[in-house]
Design a protein around this motif. Structure first.
Motif, PDB file in Angstrom:
ATOM      1  N   ARG A  24      -2.519  42.506  41.000  1.00 15.28           N
ATOM      2  CA  ARG A  24      -3.806  42.051  40.363  1.00 15.28           C
ATOM      3  C   ARG A  24      -3.926  40.548  41.429  1.00 15.28           C
ATOM      4  O   ARG A  24      -3.763  39.541  40.873  1.00 15.28           O
ATOM      5  N   ILE A  25      -4.564  41.083  42.812  1.00  9.25           N
ATOM      6  CA  ILE A  25      -4.523  40.032  43.588  1.00  9.25           C
ATOM      7  C   ILE A  25      -5.865  39.211  43.749  1.00  9.25           C
ATOM      8  O   ILE A  25      -6.760  39.734  43.752  1.00  9.25           O
ATOM      9  N   ILE A  26      -5.687  37.781  44.144  1.00  6.61           N
ATOM     10  CA  ILE A  26      -6.823  36.928  44.401  1.00  6.61           C
ATOM     11  C   ILE A  26      -6.382  36.198  45.620  1.00  6.61           C
ATOM     12  O   ILE A  26      -5.173  35.493  45.548  1.00  6.61           O
ATOM     13  N   SER A  27      -7.256  36.034  46.526  1.00  5.59           N
ATOM     14  CA  SER A  27      -6.922  35.295  47.822  1.00  5.59           C
ATOM     15  C   SER A  27      -8.035  34.054  47.955  1.00  5.59           C
ATOM     16  O   SER A  27      -9.377  34.509  47.708  1.00  5.59           O
ATOM     17  N   LEU A  28      -7.494  33.046  48.247  1.00  4.16           N
ATOM     18  CA  LEU A  28      -8.234  31.812  48.464  1.00  4.16           C
ATOM     19  C   LEU A  28      -8.107  31.089  49.463  1.00  4.16           C
ATOM     20  O   LEU A  28      -6.884  30.907  49.834  1.00  4.16           O
ATOM     21  N   ASP A  29      -9.108  30.900  50.382  1.00  6.89           N
ATOM     22  CA  ASP A  29      -9.142  30.101  51.639  1.00  6.89           C
ATOM     23  C   ASP A  29      -9.498  28.696  51.278  1.00  6.89           C
ATOM     24  O   ASP A  29     -10.354  28.458  50.609  1.00  6.89           O
ATOM     25  N   GLU A  30      -8.716  27.651  51.796  1.00  4.53           N
ATOM     26  CA  GLU A  30      -8.780  26.004  51.352  1.00  4.53           C
ATOM     27  C   GLU A  30      -8.859  26.147  49.824  1.00  4.53           C
ATOM     28  O   GLU A  30      -9.850  25.421  49.385  1.00  4.53           O
ATOM     29  N   PHE A  32      -8.832  25.242  46.130  1.00  2.00           N
ATOM     30  CA  PHE A  32      -8.870  24.097  45.418  1.00  2.00           C
ATOM     31  C   PHE A  32      -9.216  22.609  46.092  1.00  2.00           C
ATOM     32  O   PHE A  32      -8.793  21.684  45.893  1.00  2.00           O
ATOM     33  N   ALA A  33      -9.729  22.753  47.096  1.00  4.07           N
ATOM     34  CA  ALA A  33     -10.162  21.606  47.972  1.00  4.07           C
ATOM     35  C   ALA A  33     -11.200  20.735  47.187  1.00  4.07           C
ATOM     36  O   ALA A  33     -12.118  21.530  46.534  1.00  4.07           O
ATOM     37  N   GLY A  34     -11.051  19.645  47.146  1.00  2.00           N
ATOM     38  CA  GLY A  34     -11.775  18.713  46.372  1.00  2.00           C
ATOM     39  C   GLY A  34     -11.450  18.700  44.933  1.00  2.00           C
ATOM     40  O   GLY A  34     -12.285  17.904  44.012  1.00  2.00           O
ATOM     41  N   VAL A  35     -10.323  19.342  44.463  1.00  2.58           N
ATOM     42  CA  VAL A  35     -10.120  19.073  42.993  1.00  2.58           C
ATOM     43  C   VAL A  35      -9.025  18.428  42.902  1.00  2.58           C
ATOM     44  O   VAL A  35      -8.033  18.448  43.576  1.00  2.58           O
ATOM     45  N   ASP A  36      -8.945  17.599  41.759  1.00  2.00           N
ATOM     46  CA  ASP A  36      -7.660  16.572  41.616  1.00  2.00           C
ATOM     47  C   ASP A  36      -6.710  17.296  41.187  1.00  2.00           C
ATOM     48  O   ASP A  36      -6.724  18.206  40.753  1.00  2.00           O
ATOM     49  N   GLU A  37      -5.556  16.600  41.321  1.00  2.00           N
ATOM     50  CA  GLU A  37      -4.098  17.067  40.810  1.00  2.00           C
ATOM     51  C   GLU A  37      -4.023  17.653  39.722  1.00  2.00           C
ATOM     52  O   GLU A  37      -3.473  18.842  39.333  1.00  2.00           O
ATOM     53  N   ASN A  38      -4.714  17.069  38.623  1.00  2.00           N
ATOM     54  CA  ASN A  38      -4.387  17.405  37.055  1.00  2.00           C
ATOM     55  C   ASN A  38      -5.243  18.711  36.906  1.00  2.00           C
ATOM     56  O   ASN A  38      -4.825  19.790  36.228  1.00  2.00           O
ATOM     57  N   ASN A  39      -6.440  18.784  37.521  1.00  2.00           N
ATOM     58  CA  ASN A  39      -7.192  20.013  37.474  1.00  2.00           C
ATOM     59  C   ASN A  39      -6.494  21.233  38.220  1.00  2.00           C
ATOM     60  O   ASN A  39      -6.655  22.470  37.805  1.00  2.00           O
ATOM     61  N   GLN A  59      -4.524  22.987  53.476  1.00  2.00           N
ATOM     62  CA  GLN A  59      -3.469  22.086  54.373  1.00  2.00           C
ATOM     63  C   GLN A  59      -2.595  21.136  53.533  1.00  2.00           C
ATOM     64  O   GLN A  59      -1.635  20.606  54.092  1.00  2.00           O
ATOM     65  N   ILE A  60      -2.917  21.276  52.363  1.00  2.17           N
ATOM     66  CA  ILE A  60      -2.248  20.001  51.538  1.00  2.17           C
ATOM     67  C   ILE A  60      -1.554  20.800  50.021  1.00  2.17           C
ATOM     68  O   ILE A  60      -0.819  20.213  49.509  1.00  2.17           O
ATOM     69  N   LEU A  61      -1.964  22.022  49.683  1.00  2.04           N
ATOM     70  CA  LEU A  61      -1.636  22.637  48.694  1.00  2.04           C
ATOM     71  C   LEU A  61      -0.114  23.311  48.653  1.00  2.04           C
ATOM     72  O   LEU A  61      -0.054  24.028  49.533  1.00  2.04           O
ATOM     73  N   TRP A  62       0.603  22.702  47.791  1.00  2.00           N
ATOM     74  CA  TRP A  62       2.056  23.511  47.898  1.00  2.00           C
ATOM     75  C   TRP A  62       2.192  24.404  46.725  1.00  2.00           C
ATOM     76  O   TRP A  62       2.965  25.219  46.656  1.00  2.00           O
ATOM     77  N   GLY A  63       1.543  24.283  45.490  1.00  2.00           N
ATOM     78  CA  GLY A  63       1.515  24.974  44.344  1.00  2.00           C
ATOM     79  C   GLY A  63       2.759  24.875  43.223  1.00  2.00           C
ATOM     80  O   GLY A  63       3.123  25.587  42.410  1.00  2.00           O
ATOM     81  N   ASP A  64       3.394  23.780  43.685  1.00  2.00           N
ATOM     82  CA  ASP A  64       4.855  23.439  42.871  1.00  2.00           C
ATOM     83  C   ASP A  64       4.597  22.734  41.728  1.00  2.00           C
ATOM     84  O   ASP A  64       4.854  21.575  41.503  1.00  2.00           O
ATOM     85  N   TYR A  65       3.919  23.316  40.769  1.00  2.00           N
ATOM     86  CA  TYR A  65       3.181  22.637  39.469  1.00  2.00           C
ATOM     87  C   TYR A  65       4.094  23.469  38.259  1.00  2.00           C
ATOM     88  O   TYR A  65       4.498  24.310  38.541  1.00  2.00           O
ATOM     89  N   ASP A  66       4.436  22.324  37.115  1.00  2.00           N
ATOM     90  CA  ASP A  66       5.107  23.029  36.228  1.00  2.00           C
ATOM     91  C   ASP A  66       4.621  24.003  35.478  1.00  2.00           C
ATOM     92  O   ASP A  66       5.447  24.739  34.573  1.00  2.00           O
TER      93      ASP A  66
END
Length: 113
Positions: A24-30, A32-39, A59-66
């Motif tokens: 069930r793959i979804i692929s996104l380029d850039e 969550f650009a412009g979205v704040d950390e909580n969102n 360029q900045i997203l790591w994905g290491d969220y709880d």
């Protein structure tokens, strides 16, 4: 966020008609650009709840969220416009992001990585 929730929902709905064992793959380029950390945290939570597999680059997203149970992260590094790209791998286990170091084993003179 107004873009992502309908996008994820429509992808989820489309996969409902697929075989249960299909990726069930979804692929996104850039992603969550412009979205704040909580969102962003909440968007990853939604991806987990919808049981979607994802490939994202940023360029900045790591994905290491709880809200993310497990994640394989690849950092691409191209020093000083070199002719090569180095891949540094990490693993997120829901609590800790760790550098992945492949061990090389010797098996009858053949290197296996």
């Amino acid at each position: 966020m107004a873009m992502y929730v309908p996008l994820f929902s429509s992808v989820y709905a489309r996969y409902q008609g697929a075989n249960r064992d299909c990726p069930r793959i979804i692929s996104l380029d850039e992603a969550f650009a412009g979205v704040d950390e909580n969102n962003i945290r909440d968007m990853f939570k939604l991806l987990e709840e919808l049981n979607l597999n994802f490939i994202m680059n940023s360029q900045i997203l790591w994905g290491d969220y709880d809200t993310v149970k497990s994640l394989s992260i690849c950092e691409l590094i191209r020093p000083n416009n070199a002719d090569f790209v180095t891949v540094i791998r990490y693993h997120w286990d829901g609590k800790v992001k760790e550098l992945v170091i492949d061990e090389v084993e010797e098996d009858e003179g053949v290197s296996i990585a």
